[in-house]
Design an enzyme around this catalytic site. Structure first.
Site, PDB file in Angstrom:
ATOM      1  N   GLY A 125      -0.381  -5.035   1.439  1.00  0.00           N
ATOM      2  CA  GLY A 125      -1.734  -4.949   0.905  1.00  0.00           C
ATOM      3  C   GLY A 125      -1.874  -5.596  -0.454  1.00  0.00           C
TER       4      GLY A 125
ATOM      5  N   ALA B 107       0.852  -1.190   0.000  1.00  0.00           N
ATOM      6  CA  ALA B 107       0.000   0.000   0.000  1.00  0.00           C
ATOM      7  C   ALA B 107       0.887   1.238   0.000  1.00  0.00           C
ATOM      8  CB  ALA B 107      -0.919  -0.009   1.216  1.00  0.00           C
TER       9      ALA B 107
ATOM     10  N   GLU C 289       4.790  -5.481   6.927  1.00  0.00           N
ATOM     11  CA  GLU C 289       4.193  -4.444   7.773  1.00  0.00           C
ATOM     12  C   GLU C 289       4.909  -4.253   9.105  1.00  0.00           C
ATOM     13  OE1 GLU C 289       0.721  -5.653   5.090  1.00  0.00           O
ATOM     14  OE2 GLU C 289       2.507  -6.575   5.959  1.00  0.00           O
TER      15      GLU C 289
ATOM     16  N   GLU D 169      -2.195  -9.226   0.345  1.00  0.00           N
ATOM     17  CA  GLU D 169      -3.524  -9.430   0.907  1.00  0.00           C
ATOM     18  C   GLU D 169      -4.583  -9.460  -0.196  1.00  0.00           C
ATOM     19  OE1 GLU D 169      -3.882  -7.695   5.296  1.00  0.00           O
ATOM     20  OE2 GLU D 169      -2.990  -6.237   3.915  1.00  0.00           O
TER      21      GLU D 169
END
Length: 255
Positions: free
Chosen positions: A105, A62, A128, A108
């Site tokens: 992300g 992200a 992360e 994910e």
């Protein structure tokens, strides 16, 4: 200019992120665009399978700059979970075709898909914790269910990216192919799926989901039997079995 594209050809839908300067990293605007395109896919009766594929890099996480100054409420607003849940709940099968980086992300997003195909040079992981956070768009839930608790903790606790072969060993991806063949391999599989009974495919995806969520195995098997029997009220079941008996290819009508 749109940073997300959708094409639907011969029953195969493909959603792609077009942000090469940022390695296709995701931000709020991109995920919102994706959300709108999902609605188009769901409304298109011709779509039988959906591929997520972006050139060179699937999605390198992200947008950190967009997250850096978030407070708690801002982080909640930034979260991708509602859209990712929508992808996971799609009735049609989904395939993640992974080139290059699929991190945070981005990984994910891949985990929302039913099937994952990776190029041999792909790098996947959840970095992360190196930023002082942890996966917050389904990663801590979907990854353990896919690969087991121990492998999930290894990936998430270390923040290390793994190779395609290591991901295959873990069960993070279904198969590994040459980097140049990633989309072709995903499309080939999607076309095979698209030829199968679409009502049965939609229903069995839901049965598998409910079975995984049902703690009572016998009840899960009851659900399977109930839904299986329902298929015998459909045109496609009659056509599929008639075609088998007549030794011809079935002509499914998605009803």
């Amino acid at each position: 200019m749109s940073q997300v594209t959708l094409k639907i050809e011969e029953g195969i839908a493909c959603i792609s992120v077009v942000r090469p300067e940022a390695l296709n990293a995701l931000n709020r605007e991109i995920v919102d665009e994706m959300d709108q395109l999902l609605d188009q896919v769901e409304k298109d009766d011709s779509a039988r399978c959906l591929i997520f594929y972006s050139e060179k890099n699937f999605a390198a996480g992200a947008d950190i700059k967009a997250m850096a100054e978030c407070d708690e409420e801002g982080a909640k607003a930034f979260a991708f979970s509602p859209v990712y849940n929508k992808i996971a709940d799609l009735p049609l099968p989904t395939i993640a075709a992974i080139e290059g980086y699929a991190l945070g992300g981005g990984m994910e997003l891949a985990m929302t898909c039913d099937i994952r195909i990776a190029g041999e040079s792909a790098k996947m992981g959840f970095p992360e914790v190196t930023l002082g956070i942890f996966p917050g768009a389904g990663g801590t839930i979907r990854v353990p269910r896919a690969v087991g608790e121990a492998f999930a903790k290894e990936l998430i606790f270390t923040g290390d990216a793994v190779s395609a072969q290591r991901a295959l060993q873990m069960g993070l991806v279904n198969r590994v192919t040459a980097d140049t063949d990633v989309y072709a391999e995903a499309e080939k599989m999607a076309k095979r799926i698209a030829k199968r009974g679409p009502v049965a495919i939609r229903m069995v995806k839901e049965v598998i989901r409910r079975g995984l969520e049902e703690p009572d195995q016998n009840r899960a098997i009851e659900i399977e039997a109930e839904q299986w029997a329902r298929l015998f009220t459909t045109y496609d079941q009659k056509e599929g079995m008639k075609a088998f008996i007549e030794k011809r290819k079935p002509r499914f009508e998605n009803r």
